[in-house]
Write a protein that holds these residues in place. Sequence first.
Motif, PDB file in Angstrom:
ATOM      1  N   GLN A 337       1.455   9.814  11.517  1.00  0.00           N
ATOM      2  CA  GLN A 337       0.148   9.667  10.884  1.00  0.00           C
ATOM      3  C   GLN A 337       0.247   9.546   9.372  1.00  0.00           C
ATOM      4  O   GLN A 337      -0.255   8.597   8.765  1.00  0.00           O
ATOM      5  CB  GLN A 337      -0.765  10.830  11.251  1.00  0.00           C
ATOM      6  CG  GLN A 337      -2.139  10.730  10.609  1.00  0.00           C
ATOM      7  CD  GLN A 337      -3.095  11.825  11.042  1.00  0.00           C
ATOM      8  OE1 GLN A 337      -3.658  12.540  10.221  1.00  0.00           O
ATOM      9  NE2 GLN A 337      -3.288  11.967  12.344  1.00  0.00           N
ATOM     10  N   SER A 338       0.886  10.511   8.735  1.00  0.00           N
ATOM     11  CA  SER A 338       0.961  10.470   7.269  1.00  0.00           C
ATOM     12  C   SER A 338       1.827   9.310   6.790  1.00  0.00           C
ATOM     13  O   SER A 338       1.581   8.738   5.721  1.00  0.00           O
ATOM     14  CB  SER A 338       1.484  11.797   6.717  1.00  0.00           C
ATOM     15  OG  SER A 338       2.742  12.117   7.261  1.00  0.00           O
ATOM     16  N   ASP A 339       2.832   8.915   7.590  1.00  0.00           N
ATOM     17  CA  ASP A 339       3.649   7.746   7.235  1.00  0.00           C
ATOM     18  C   ASP A 339       2.773   6.511   7.066  1.00  0.00           C
ATOM     19  O   ASP A 339       2.869   5.779   6.076  1.00  0.00           O
ATOM     20  CB  ASP A 339       4.682   7.446   8.331  1.00  0.00           C
ATOM     21  CG  ASP A 339       5.771   8.493   8.441  1.00  0.00           C
ATOM     22  OD1 ASP A 339       6.056   9.166   7.437  1.00  0.00           O
ATOM     23  OD2 ASP A 339       6.341   8.616   9.546  1.00  0.00           O
ATOM     24  N   PHE A 340       1.898   6.274   8.058  1.00  0.00           N
ATOM     25  CA  PHE A 340       1.132   5.043   8.036  1.00  0.00           C
ATOM     26  C   PHE A 340      -0.105   5.121   7.146  1.00  0.00           C
ATOM     27  O   PHE A 340      -0.578   4.095   6.652  1.00  0.00           O
ATOM     28  CB  PHE A 340       0.781   4.602   9.450  1.00  0.00           C
ATOM     29  CG  PHE A 340       1.884   3.789  10.077  1.00  0.00           C
ATOM     30  CD1 PHE A 340       2.090   2.477   9.692  1.00  0.00           C
ATOM     31  CD2 PHE A 340       2.734   4.352  11.009  1.00  0.00           C
ATOM     32  CE1 PHE A 340       3.120   1.726  10.244  1.00  0.00           C
ATOM     33  CE2 PHE A 340       3.772   3.613  11.570  1.00  0.00           C
ATOM     34  CZ  PHE A 340       3.967   2.286  11.176  1.00  0.00           C
ATOM     35  N   VAL A 341      -0.630   6.317   6.924  1.00  0.00           N
ATOM     36  CA  VAL A 341      -1.690   6.444   5.921  1.00  0.00           C
ATOM     37  C   VAL A 341      -1.145   6.023   4.564  1.00  0.00           C
ATOM     38  O   VAL A 341      -1.766   5.239   3.829  1.00  0.00           O
ATOM     39  CB  VAL A 341      -2.241   7.878   5.883  1.00  0.00           C
ATOM     40  CG1 VAL A 341      -3.112   8.094   4.647  1.00  0.00           C
ATOM     41  CG2 VAL A 341      -3.048   8.177   7.144  1.00  0.00           C
ATOM     42  N   ARG A 342       0.043   6.498   4.244  1.00  0.00           N
ATOM     43  CA  ARG A 342       0.650   6.128   2.956  1.00  0.00           C
ATOM     44  C   ARG A 342       1.051   4.657   2.935  1.00  0.00           C
ATOM     45  O   ARG A 342       0.949   3.992   1.899  1.00  0.00           O
ATOM     46  CB  ARG A 342       1.855   7.023   2.680  1.00  0.00           C
ATOM     47  CG  ARG A 342       1.459   8.463   2.406  1.00  0.00           C
ATOM     48  CD  ARG A 342       2.637   9.343   2.047  1.00  0.00           C
ATOM     49  NE  ARG A 342       2.177  10.670   1.654  1.00  0.00           N
ATOM     50  CZ  ARG A 342       2.977  11.628   1.186  1.00  0.00           C
ATOM     51  NH1 ARG A 342       4.271  11.396   1.043  1.00  0.00           N
ATOM     52  NH2 ARG A 342       2.485  12.801   0.859  1.00  0.00           N
ATOM     53  N   SER A 343       1.498   4.144   4.075  1.00  0.00           N
ATOM     54  CA  SER A 343       1.852   2.722   4.152  1.00  0.00           C
ATOM     55  C   SER A 343       0.641   1.848   3.850  1.00  0.00           C
ATOM     56  O   SER A 343       0.720   0.889   3.073  1.00  0.00           O
ATOM     57  CB  SER A 343       2.387   2.383   5.549  1.00  0.00           C
ATOM     58  OG  SER A 343       3.555   3.112   5.850  1.00  0.00           O
ATOM     59  N   ALA A 344      -0.494   2.162   4.486  1.00  0.00           N
ATOM     60  CA  ALA A 344      -1.699   1.366   4.273  1.00  0.00           C
ATOM     61  C   ALA A 344      -2.202   1.490   2.846  1.00  0.00           C
ATOM     62  O   ALA A 344      -2.721   0.524   2.275  1.00  0.00           O
ATOM     63  CB  ALA A 344      -2.781   1.786   5.267  1.00  0.00           C
TER      64      ALA A 344
END
Length: 431
Positions: A337-344
Amino acid sequence: MSFQTVYQQKRLSAADAIRVLRNGDTIIVPSGVGEPPTLLTALSEARRDFRGIQVSQIVPIRKFDYMDLETAENVRHTAYFFGGCTRPGGQAGVYDYYPNHFSEMPEMLRREMFPADVVFALVSPMDQHGYFSTSLGTDYTMAAVKRARAVVLEVNPNVPFAYGNCHIHISEVTALCESEAPVTEVGLPKIGPVQEAIGKYVADMIPDGATLQIGYGSIPDAVVMQLTHKHDLGIHTEMVGDGIMTLVEAGVVTNRKKNYQTGKMLATFALGSKKLYQFMDRNPALEMHPVDFTNDPFLAGQNDNLHAINATMQIDFLGQCGSESLGVVPYSGTGGQSDFVRSANRSKGGKAFIVLPATAKDDTISRIVPTLTPGTHVSTSKNDVNYVVTEFGVAQLRGKTAKQRCEALIGIAHPDFRGELREAARKMKLL
């Protein structure tokens, strides 16, 4: 010596193959349906012969007998992310867990921050070049293979051979066994009116040509169902499931507009139906890669218009998301979750969505709260959260003050709770 000759030399029964284990070993098992059921059944049957064995995995799918809490001194599960099979042991305090970002797990294995003595993995049949595919659970498995003293494979013809950095060579294998059972199928979550309403808000904000990361759950699946009128979507995700396959078959996903890894869908594990697994087999449009490639915010964020959709259980007035525990009681894990929040957030034109129903327990509890329940594990921080979506609307938080965030979140809370939330906000000097 031919690859087939080496293969036959290493082929054993599952009962014999697990004898590579030594007391005190940690076994690394791929996530989800990448778990090898024949090997884990053999381990379960022989568990009393061992002491101090740990099995580390993200989201086990089957409840094997080695998960018996009475024999935990023999074989004990240690979670990277709790699932339904292991949650009771975690909540009882018998199973421990490793807090982690999914994207960082391979590097933590390489740095020996996680133990990794033996790998047990479910793989495709060997190809003519001596390679097996870890298509169903590439994740952290490839890094563990490089670290482990022993690599034990369960070879099954129902496992797809996928492309990407997901291959183990026969020379790296210590022992292998064979099975022919169907790969475990995982059905789609139940979707109701609340999920559909949230899905529509999100779907309406996804433009043609966007690249998607879609988490597991009823709300992300509800989003997928409402994207069938879009054009030229791309996929850069951690999980490939039936929803994504459906969009490909409908011509919605083409990956043509992706500016990073153009023309390719990328994922690190699979969870779905037999049809999905067949869809993955030697599909040149799909590549399975380790999670430090798929989930790295720097790499994933190179996709323009990356739209990430993930669920939480509770969110406070500042936007802190509690997605993995119920107060102090563990429920799941951070995952990606936090990986892709930061990715976006890094992506040009990207949007990170956190989705949740406004209430729980038949509308008796608000999931939007003044402060998280004491002890709740924060999965996505207030500094990273952007769009929050309930069935009552969308709150855009990134770049907003604490007071603006509070007002926006109360605006998408269930109407029955808005009065008491406003009163709490006034006491906290946020309104």
